[in-house]
Scaffold this motif. Structure first.
Motif, PDB file in Angstrom:
ATOM      1  N   UNK A 122     -33.770 -43.169 -28.442  1.00  0.00           N
ATOM      2  CA  UNK A 122     -35.208 -43.269 -28.274  1.00  0.00           C
ATOM      3  C   UNK A 122     -35.850 -42.112 -27.538  1.00  0.00           C
ATOM      4  N   UNK A 123     -35.247 -41.663 -26.441  1.00  0.00           N
ATOM      5  CA  UNK A 123     -35.812 -40.558 -25.680  1.00  0.00           C
ATOM      6  C   UNK A 123     -34.681 -39.646 -25.216  1.00  0.00           C
ATOM      7  N   UNK A 124     -34.996 -38.392 -25.041  1.00  0.00           N
ATOM      8  CA  UNK A 124     -34.022 -37.494 -24.444  1.00  0.00           C
ATOM      9  C   UNK A 124     -33.963 -37.749 -22.941  1.00  0.00           C
ATOM     10  N   UNK A 125     -32.843 -37.464 -22.333  1.00  0.00           N
ATOM     11  CA  UNK A 125     -32.686 -37.623 -20.886  1.00  0.00           C
ATOM     12  C   UNK A 125     -32.960 -36.281 -20.209  1.00  0.00           C
ATOM     13  N   UNK A 126     -33.614 -36.315 -19.071  1.00  0.00           N
ATOM     14  CA  UNK A 126     -33.885 -35.089 -18.340  1.00  0.00           C
ATOM     15  C   UNK A 126     -33.637 -35.303 -16.853  1.00  0.00           C
ATOM     16  N   UNK A 127     -33.194 -34.250 -16.184  1.00  0.00           N
ATOM     17  CA  UNK A 127     -33.005 -34.316 -14.746  1.00  0.00           C
ATOM     18  C   UNK A 127     -33.386 -32.986 -14.126  1.00  0.00           C
ATOM     19  N   UNK A 128     -34.042 -33.063 -12.983  1.00  0.00           N
ATOM     20  CA  UNK A 128     -34.497 -31.873 -12.282  1.00  0.00           C
ATOM     21  C   UNK A 128     -33.326 -31.202 -11.576  1.00  0.00           C
ATOM     22  N   UNK A 129     -33.261 -29.866 -11.670  1.00  0.00           N
ATOM     23  CA  UNK A 129     -32.275 -29.064 -10.948  1.00  0.00           C
ATOM     24  C   UNK A 129     -33.029 -28.359  -9.830  1.00  0.00           C
ATOM     25  N   UNK A 130     -32.857 -28.837  -8.609  1.00  0.00           N
ATOM     26  CA  UNK A 130     -33.771 -28.511  -7.525  1.00  0.00           C
ATOM     27  C   UNK A 130     -33.458 -27.230  -6.772  1.00  0.00           C
ATOM     28  N   UNK A 131     -32.263 -26.669  -6.944  1.00  0.00           N
ATOM     29  CA  UNK A 131     -31.932 -25.439  -6.220  1.00  0.00           C
ATOM     30  C   UNK A 131     -30.879 -24.649  -6.990  1.00  0.00           C
ATOM     31  N   UNK A 132     -30.481 -23.506  -6.414  1.00  0.00           N
ATOM     32  CA  UNK A 132     -29.535 -22.621  -7.093  1.00  0.00           C
ATOM     33  C   UNK A 132     -28.176 -23.272  -7.304  1.00  0.00           C
ATOM     34  N   UNK A 133     -27.732 -24.060  -6.327  1.00  0.00           N
ATOM     35  CA  UNK A 133     -26.435 -24.726  -6.443  1.00  0.00           C
ATOM     36  C   UNK A 133     -26.437 -25.708  -7.613  1.00  0.00           C
ATOM     37  N   UNK A 134     -27.517 -26.463  -7.749  1.00  0.00           N
ATOM     38  CA  UNK A 134     -27.626 -27.415  -8.850  1.00  0.00           C
ATOM     39  C   UNK A 134     -27.674 -26.686 -10.189  1.00  0.00           C
ATOM     40  N   UNK A 135     -28.415 -25.563 -10.236  1.00  0.00           N
ATOM     41  CA  UNK A 135     -28.514 -24.790 -11.473  1.00  0.00           C
ATOM     42  C   UNK A 135     -27.161 -24.216 -11.873  1.00  0.00           C
ATOM     43  N   UNK A 136     -26.454 -23.605 -10.931  1.00  0.00           N
ATOM     44  CA  UNK A 136     -25.139 -23.018 -11.214  1.00  0.00           C
ATOM     45  C   UNK A 136     -24.166 -24.080 -11.705  1.00  0.00           C
ATOM     46  N   UNK A 137     -24.126 -25.209 -11.038  1.00  0.00           N
ATOM     47  CA  UNK A 137     -23.195 -26.276 -11.395  1.00  0.00           C
ATOM     48  C   UNK A 137     -23.500 -26.851 -12.772  1.00  0.00           C
TER      49      UNK A 137
END
Length: 325
Positions: free
Chosen positions: A164-179
């Protein structure tokens, strides 16, 4: 119960979001279907081609992507500044690349006279399109709907193709983005679809490796800055060479029957991002299970929840893995 998208998106806190779409029926998005004996690998080209086209239309950059057998991962960066800097004519030109528009918008783009009565209507239309061109929901809609129609036509059936919908999650900092980037780029290896990142077809990591061999970066993907966060998070805030090394070494460890270690230089990158090296393998192999909501340090998560007026910091315990051993 699904939450409205506006309660999950906070550009004030981060422009980066990890989105995932999954097919709803047994038929594969791509790969081999053992039940019917059909191969759907060509659908991966559909997704990648359309994804790259939309990246050039929307004020949204693609940081990473991976097309799997029954789902799609993509990490997006919303570039509101670019959308706001477009002229009215540029907004309509971008929109007309994927939608037909109407007589009024086409006349304006051609430079023809617009009457005084039509000006307010045109201004409203331009404002609407400008907003949509930096909206993740519209980006994913323009990606998923054409693929669903094309797949249904090929399968000679009707009904839902995606959930029904795509899932989304916020990546709040560089560590989250890298991981999260490493998690997305290593998906084919974890799923045993390929042995190495360079063999992972229809992924961002393969495009980056091919470009790096020429001393370049892919024009269709968000570039690495090579520096720490000194550019308002407008580029990926670390070195492409360091990132490719880290992904390659992590993939070697994940691959069944292979042994390897994270080198000192890769450990330095993790240390720079304040990620405990002891947690790295767990983070990159279990990211989807560990994080069901926004990802970042507790400080960033607190700010994010306050801006969206959330009463509780859900999944805060898992976020501790990014900063503690």
């Amino acid at each position: 119960m699904p939450r409205p998208r506006r309660t999950q998106i906070s550009i004030e806190d981060t422009p980066y979001y990890h989105c995932c779409s999954r097919v709803v029926r047994r038929a594969y998005l791509c790969g081999n279907d053992s039940f019917s004996g059909k191969n759907y690998d060509h659908r991966r080209r559909w997704v990648e081609s359309l994804l790259m086209k939309l990246e050039g239309v929307f004020a949204i950059d693609v940081a990473a992507f991976a097309v799997m057998s029954n789902h799609l991962h993509v990490i997006l960066r919303v570039d509101v500044d670019s959308a706001n800097n477009w002229t009215d004519r540029e907004v309509l030109q971008q929109w007309h690349q994927i939608f037909k528009g109407d007589d009024l918008t086409h006349r304006f783009v051609k430079g023809e006279i617009v009457t005084s009565e039509e000006v307010p209507i045109l201004k409203h239309v331009v404002a609407t399109y400008r907003s949509r061109l930096c909206d993740i929901s519209w980006f994913m809609r323009c990606l998923n709907e054409p693929i669903a129609r094309q797949a249904n036509q090929e399968d000679n059936c009707t009904g839902r193709f995606w959930e029904g919908r795509f899932k989304s999650q916020a990546l709040l900092d560089e560590a989250a983005l890298l991981t999260c980037m490493a998690y997305v780029d290593l998906n084919p290896i974890r799923a045993k679809m390929s042995d190495t990142p360079e063999q992972s077809d229809h992924t961002s990591i393969q495009l980056r490796i091919k470009a790096a061999m020429k001393g370049e970066q892919p024009k269709s993907l968000l570039p690495f800055s090579g520096n720490e966060r000194n550019n308002n998070f407008k580029e990926i805030p670390f070195s492409v060479k360091d990132y490719l090394r880290l992904v390659e070494e992590t993939g070697r460890i994940i691959r069944h029957g292979k042994h390897g270690v994270i080198s000192e230089k890769s450990t330095q990158l993790l240390s720079k991002m304040c990620i405990p090296s002891d947690n790295w393998l767990k983070l990159t192999t279990e990211f989807g299970r560990l994080f069901r909501g926004p990802v970042g340090t507790l400080e960033e998560l607190t700010c994010y929840c306050e801006h969206l007026e959330k009463r509780r910091r859900h999944f805060s315990r898992c976020c501790l893995l990014l900063t503690t051993g």
